[in-house]
Design a protein around this motif. Structure first.
Motif, PDB file in Angstrom:
ATOM      1  N   PRO A  89       0.817  -1.232   0.000  1.00 21.79           N
ATOM      2  CA  PRO A  89       0.000   0.000   0.000  1.00 21.79           C
ATOM      3  C   PRO A  89       0.844   1.273   0.000  1.00 21.79           C
ATOM      4  CG  PRO A  89      -0.812  -1.571   1.625  1.00 21.79           C
ATOM      5  CD  PRO A  89       0.520  -2.085   1.166  1.00 21.79           C
ATOM      6  N   LEU A  90       1.979   1.239   0.691  1.00 18.42           N
ATOM      7  CA  LEU A  90       2.857   2.409   0.727  1.00 18.42           C
ATOM      8  C   LEU A  90       3.500   2.649  -0.635  1.00 18.42           C
ATOM      9  CD1 LEU A  90       4.654   1.771   4.146  1.00 18.42           C
ATOM     10  CD2 LEU A  90       2.492   2.965   3.704  1.00 18.42           C
ATOM     11  N   ALA A  91       3.918   1.544  -1.271  1.00 16.58           N
ATOM     12  CA  ALA A  91       4.547   1.667  -2.585  1.00 16.58           C
ATOM     13  C   ALA A  91       3.570   2.223  -3.616  1.00 16.58           C
ATOM     14  CB  ALA A  91       5.079   0.307  -3.025  1.00 16.58           C
ATOM     15  N   LEU A  92       2.337   1.756  -3.585  1.00 16.48           N
ATOM     16  CA  LEU A  92       1.332   2.243  -4.531  1.00 16.48           C
ATOM     17  C   LEU A  92       1.024   3.717  -4.296  1.00 16.48           C
ATOM     18  CD1 LEU A  92      -1.135  -0.790  -4.615  1.00 16.48           C
ATOM     19  CD2 LEU A  92       0.641  -0.189  -6.278  1.00 16.48           C
ATOM     20  N   ALA A  93       0.980   4.115  -3.036  1.00 16.70           N
ATOM     21  CA  ALA A  93       0.725   5.526  -2.735  1.00 16.70           C
ATOM     22  C   ALA A  93       1.885   6.402  -3.201  1.00 16.70           C
ATOM     23  CB  ALA A  93       0.495   5.697  -1.227  1.00 16.70           C
ATOM     24  N   ALA A  94       3.108   5.916  -3.012  1.00 16.78           N
ATOM     25  CA  ALA A  94       4.287   6.664  -3.474  1.00 16.78           C
ATOM     26  C   ALA A  94       4.305   6.749  -4.998  1.00 16.78           C
ATOM     27  CB  ALA A  94       5.560   6.000  -2.960  1.00 16.78           C
ATOM     28  N   ARG A  95       3.974   5.649  -5.649  1.00 12.37           N
ATOM     29  CA  ARG A  95       3.884   5.644  -7.115  1.00 12.37           C
ATOM     30  C   ARG A  95       2.865   6.668  -7.606  1.00 12.37           C
ATOM     31  NH1 ARG A  95       0.359   0.989  -9.378  1.00 12.37           N
ATOM     32  NH2 ARG A  95      -1.115   2.493  -8.464  1.00 12.37           N
ATOM     33  N   ASP A  96       1.692   6.670  -6.985  1.00 10.13           N
ATOM     34  CA  ASP A  96       0.628   7.580  -7.400  1.00 10.13           C
ATOM     35  C   ASP A  96       0.974   9.043  -7.088  1.00 10.13           C
ATOM     36  OD1 ASP A  96      -0.744   5.356  -8.227  1.00 10.13           O
ATOM     37  OD2 ASP A  96      -2.107   5.302  -6.517  1.00 10.13           O
ATOM     38  N   ALA A  97       1.894   9.245  -6.145  1.00 10.54           N
ATOM     39  CA  ALA A  97       2.323  10.609  -5.813  1.00 10.54           C
ATOM     40  C   ALA A  97       3.438  11.099  -6.736  1.00 10.54           C
ATOM     41  CB  ALA A  97       2.789  10.666  -4.357  1.00 10.54           C
ATOM     42  N   GLY A  98       3.861  10.263  -7.684  1.00 11.44           N
ATOM     43  CA  GLY A  98       4.829  10.705  -8.685  1.00 11.44           C
ATOM     44  C   GLY A  98       6.247  10.232  -8.485  1.00 11.44           C
ATOM     45  N   PHE A  99       6.489   9.398  -7.484  1.00 13.63           N
ATOM     46  CA  PHE A  99       7.827   8.878  -7.264  1.00 13.63           C
ATOM     47  C   PHE A  99       8.090   7.667  -8.163  1.00 13.63           C
ATOM     48  CE2 PHE A  99       6.645  11.032  -3.333  1.00 13.63           C
ATOM     49  CZ  PHE A  99       7.788  11.805  -3.081  1.00 13.63           C
ATOM     50  N   VAL A 100       9.366   7.433  -8.449  1.00 10.57           N
ATOM     51  CA  VAL A 100       9.779   6.235  -9.187  1.00 10.57           C
ATOM     52  C   VAL A 100       9.968   5.123  -8.162  1.00 10.57           C
ATOM     53  CG1 VAL A 100      11.520   5.187 -10.668  1.00 10.57           C
ATOM     54  CG2 VAL A 100      10.895   7.601 -10.976  1.00 10.57           C
ATOM     55  N   VAL A 101       9.142   4.087  -8.231  1.00 17.32           N
ATOM     56  CA  VAL A 101       9.097   3.066  -7.182  1.00 17.32           C
ATOM     57  C   VAL A 101       9.604   1.732  -7.722  1.00 17.32           C
ATOM     58  CG1 VAL A 101       7.541   1.711  -5.712  1.00 17.32           C
ATOM     59  CG2 VAL A 101       7.201   4.188  -5.965  1.00 17.32           C
ATOM     60  N   SER A 102      10.400   1.059  -6.902  1.00 17.27           N
ATOM     61  CA  SER A 102      10.845  -0.289  -7.245  1.00 17.27           C
ATOM     62  C   SER A 102      10.970  -1.117  -5.980  1.00 17.27           C
ATOM     63  CB  SER A 102      12.175  -0.257  -8.001  1.00 17.27           C
ATOM     64  OG  SER A 102      13.183   0.366  -7.225  1.00 17.27           O
ATOM     65  N   PHE A 103      11.047  -2.442  -6.160  1.00 18.05           N
ATOM     66  CA  PHE A 103      11.210  -3.384  -5.062  1.00 18.05           C
ATOM     67  C   PHE A 103      12.512  -4.162  -5.220  1.00 18.05           C
ATOM     68  CE2 PHE A 103       6.640  -2.796  -4.575  1.00 18.05           C
ATOM     69  CZ  PHE A 103       6.456  -2.915  -3.204  1.00 18.05           C
ATOM     70  N   PHE A 104      13.209  -4.342  -4.112  1.00 13.85           N
ATOM     71  CA  PHE A 104      14.334  -5.269  -4.009  1.00 13.85           C
ATOM     72  C   PHE A 104      13.775  -6.522  -3.355  1.00 13.85           C
ATOM     73  CE2 PHE A 104      18.078  -7.067  -1.849  1.00 13.85           C
ATOM     74  CZ  PHE A 104      19.016  -7.049  -2.878  1.00 13.85           C
ATOM     75  N   VAL A 105      13.656  -7.594  -4.124  1.00 10.53           N
ATOM     76  CA  VAL A 105      12.943  -8.794  -3.697  1.00 10.53           C
ATOM     77  C   VAL A 105      13.947  -9.885  -3.346  1.00 10.53           C
ATOM     78  CG1 VAL A 105      11.222 -10.515  -4.325  1.00 10.53           C
ATOM     79  CG2 VAL A 105      11.030  -8.179  -5.196  1.00 10.53           C
ATOM     80  N   SER A 155      -1.167   4.662   4.153  1.00  7.68           N
ATOM     81  CA  SER A 155      -0.473   4.950   2.893  1.00  7.68           C
ATOM     82  C   SER A 155      -0.637   6.411   2.485  1.00  7.68           C
ATOM     83  CB  SER A 155      -0.984   4.019   1.790  1.00  7.68           C
ATOM     84  OG  SER A 155      -2.384   4.117   1.644  1.00  7.68           O
ATOM     85  N   GLN A 156      -1.823   6.967   2.715  1.00  7.17           N
ATOM     86  CA  GLN A 156      -2.044   8.383   2.398  1.00  7.17           C
ATOM     87  C   GLN A 156      -1.146   9.267   3.262  1.00  7.17           C
ATOM     88  OE1 GLN A 156      -6.105   9.631   2.900  1.00  7.17           O
ATOM     89  NE2 GLN A 156      -5.637  11.795   2.662  1.00  7.17           N
ATOM     90  N   ARG A 157      -1.039   8.930   4.538  1.00  2.41           N
ATOM     91  CA  ARG A 157      -0.176   9.705   5.444  1.00  2.41           C
ATOM     92  C   ARG A 157       1.295   9.574   5.041  1.00  2.41           C
ATOM     93  NH1 ARG A 157      -2.775   8.412  11.452  1.00  2.41           N
ATOM     94  NH2 ARG A 157      -4.876   9.190  10.992  1.00  2.41           N
ATOM     95  N   PHE A 158       1.680   8.380   4.633  1.00  2.00           N
ATOM     96  CA  PHE A 158       3.051   8.129   4.190  1.00  2.00           C
ATOM     97  C   PHE A 158       3.393   9.004   2.988  1.00  2.00           C
ATOM     98  CE2 PHE A 158       5.829   5.509   1.387  1.00  2.00           C
ATOM     99  CZ  PHE A 158       6.951   5.388   2.204  1.00  2.00           C
ATOM    100  N   ALA A 159       2.520   9.026   1.992  1.00  2.00           N
ATOM    101  CA  ALA A 159       2.775   9.813   0.790  1.00  2.00           C
ATOM    102  C   ALA A 159       2.846  11.300   1.099  1.00  2.00           C
ATOM    103  CB  ALA A 159       1.692   9.537  -0.254  1.00  2.00           C
ATOM    104  N   THR A 160       2.013  11.744   2.014  1.00  2.00           N
ATOM    105  CA  THR A 160       2.023  13.160   2.387  1.00  2.00           C
ATOM    106  C   THR A 160       3.361  13.556   2.984  1.00  2.00           C
ATOM    107  OG1 THR A 160      -0.372  13.174   2.765  1.00  2.00           O
ATOM    108  CG2 THR A 160       0.915  14.902   3.835  1.00  2.00           C
ATOM    109  N   VAL A 161       3.916  12.711   3.831  1.00  2.00           N
ATOM    110  CA  VAL A 161       5.227  12.993   4.419  1.00  2.00           C
ATOM    111  C   VAL A 161       6.297  13.058   3.334  1.00  2.00           C
ATOM    112  CG1 VAL A 161       7.026  12.117   5.958  1.00  2.00           C
ATOM    113  CG2 VAL A 161       4.636  12.001   6.657  1.00  2.00           C
ATOM    114  N   LEU A 162       6.270  12.108   2.405  1.00  2.00           N
ATOM    115  CA  LEU A 162       7.279  12.074   1.349  1.00  2.00           C
ATOM    116  C   LEU A 162       7.218  13.306   0.454  1.00  2.00           C
ATOM    117  CD1 LEU A 162       7.309   8.373   0.075  1.00  2.00           C
ATOM    118  CD2 LEU A 162       8.659   9.427   1.882  1.00  2.00           C
ATOM    119  N   GLN A 163       6.074  13.923   0.371  1.00  7.97           N
ATOM    120  CA  GLN A 163       5.919  15.096  -0.493  1.00  7.97           C
ATOM    121  C   GLN A 163       6.368  16.388   0.185  1.00  7.97           C
ATOM    122  OE1 GLN A 163       1.738  14.111  -1.305  1.00  7.97           O
ATOM    123  NE2 GLN A 163       2.199  14.118  -3.499  1.00  7.97           N
ATOM    124  N   SER A 164       6.802  16.300   1.433  1.00 15.21           N
ATOM    125  CA  SER A 164       7.253  17.497   2.146  1.00 15.21           C
ATOM    126  C   SER A 164       8.753  17.700   1.958  1.00 15.21           C
ATOM    127  CB  SER A 164       6.935  17.379   3.641  1.00 15.21           C
ATOM    128  OG  SER A 164       7.722  16.368   4.242  1.00 15.21           O
TER     129      SER A 164
END
Length: 374
Positions: free
Chosen positions: A20-36, A348-357
């Motif tokens: 959920p955090l990754a999807l929120a970050a993606r939707d906020a415009g960040f380039v998102v990837s996973f190290f699996v 996830s919404q709160r997470f994305a908001t922090v990243l946008q600051s």
């Protein structure tokens, strides 16, 4: 140019919290990837790396950090080496780790020694076994902290972390459980060949500090479940030392009433929980997700010692077959009001908001101890 965020996932459980955090970050415009890495890469646990690959709009990088039976210190060393090579090649702006697994510890250590911004999800929790040590180490190594509650935030502060870098957002997996799963119970039953109308869920993981008694614990627990005459969906344990003894006990269960699965897709597991009669075991899902859903759960043994309490969570030792039977008799099929001490599904919404600051990205990576004592 958009900032890049790399999420580290080693198990099906932490992916359910990070997605959920990754999807929120993606939707906020960040380039998102996973190290699996970790259990995701092992066939015995369902090759859950495939679940990560299904996430739309994100990159996926695989790293095999272990073979079955590798001790945790060897897994730590392999992950440090592999992640160090990876990080120098790709240079993400932020690495996001979760919880208390050895893979997260390895990646947090690489970030700290290379002055790479690192966010720790769900630090400040207390529990049993070596998991708690790993979790607190991760908090000390990370530069930012996204915690599930104010109590957890105070514990991170007690470790000397800067209060300005601690954000109480709730438990991110609850974001998913808060809404429709997207699949029906009939679809879940069809996909996983479940013939039960009423069923309990059992997830019993090894406790690393109790590896010498895991055989007895697993044998007694599953014997008590078998004696109840009820039906159960059993999810395979994780790959910590002691898992072989649990697998051996599971192998003796009658197939007519026990459906054993290596793993499940998260949406399907959510729907399975929402329709279950009870949850038994020592997974964090029993003390965090089950209360949020209103599902009665029996926490077995010491693995979740001191974790959050709620009216729907009960406790018993693995060898206390009387207590287990009493729980199954009294709580089977009951429902409880939603317990939302760990958020209402907006992490996830709160997470994305922090990243946008701007303040988040401008904070110093030179850590100092903050004496937060009153």
């Amino acid at each position: 140019m958009s900032r890049s965020i790399l999420f580290v996932t080693g198990t099906r459980a932490d992916f359910g919290k990070l997605e959920p955090l990754a999807l929120a970050a993606r939707d906020a415009g960040f380039v998102v990837s996973f190290f699996v890495t970790g259990m995701h890469m092992l066939a015995r646990y369902g090759l859950t790396k495939l679940e990560v690959h299904r996430t739309p709009g994100v990159g996926v990088h695989e790293f095999l950090n272990q073979r079955p039976g590798d001790p945790q210190d060897m897994v730590l060393a392999k992950t440090v080496s592999g992640f160090s090579d990876f990080i120098k090649e790709h240079g993400p702006d932020l690495v996001v780790i979760h919880g208390d697994r050895v893979e997260a510890l390895a990646c947090a250590l690489v970030c700290a020694t290379n002055y790479i911004r690192c966010a720790h999800i769900e630090g400040g929790e207390v529990s049993g076994t070596i998991d708690e040590i790993y979790r607190h180490c991760n908090s000390k190594l990370a530069s930012h902290h996204f915690v599930s509650s104010e109590d957890a935030g105070r514990r991170v502060m007690a470790l000397g972390e800067d209060a300005q870098n601690i954000y109480a957002i709730g438990s991110p997996e609850l974001d998913f459980h808060a809404g429709p799963s997207g699949v029906s119970l009939e679809e879940v039953k069809s996909r996983y060949d479940l013939a039960f109308d009423a069923y309990g869920i059992c997830v019993f993981h090894p406790v690393t500090s109790e590896a010498d008694t895991m055989a007895e614990q697993a044998k007694t627990l599953f014997a008590a479940l078998n004696q109840s005459g009820k039906n159960y969906v059993v999810i395979a344990p994780n790959n910590d030392p002691g898992s072989a003894a649990i697998f051996a006990a599971i192998a003796q269960l009658p197939e007519a009433r026990f459906r054993v699965l290596p793993s499940m897709r998260f949406a399907h597991f959510s729907e399975l929980m929402k329709n279950a009669s009870a949850m038994i075991g020592n997974s964090s899902a029993g003390v965090r997700e089950a209360p949020f859903i209103g599902l009665p759960s029996l926490d077995i043994g010491t693995r979740q010692t001191n974790r959050a309490k709620s009216p729907s969570v009960f406790f018993a030792d693995a060898t206390d077959d009387t207590a287990i039977a009493q729980f199954l008799d009294a709580q089977w099929g009951k429902t409880y009001p939603r317990h939302d001490a760990f958020g209402g599904g907006s992490a996830s919404q709160r997470f994305a908001t922090v990243l946008q600051s701007d303040a988040f990205w401008q904070s110093s990576l030179q850590k100092t101890f903050h004496d937060n004592a009153d």
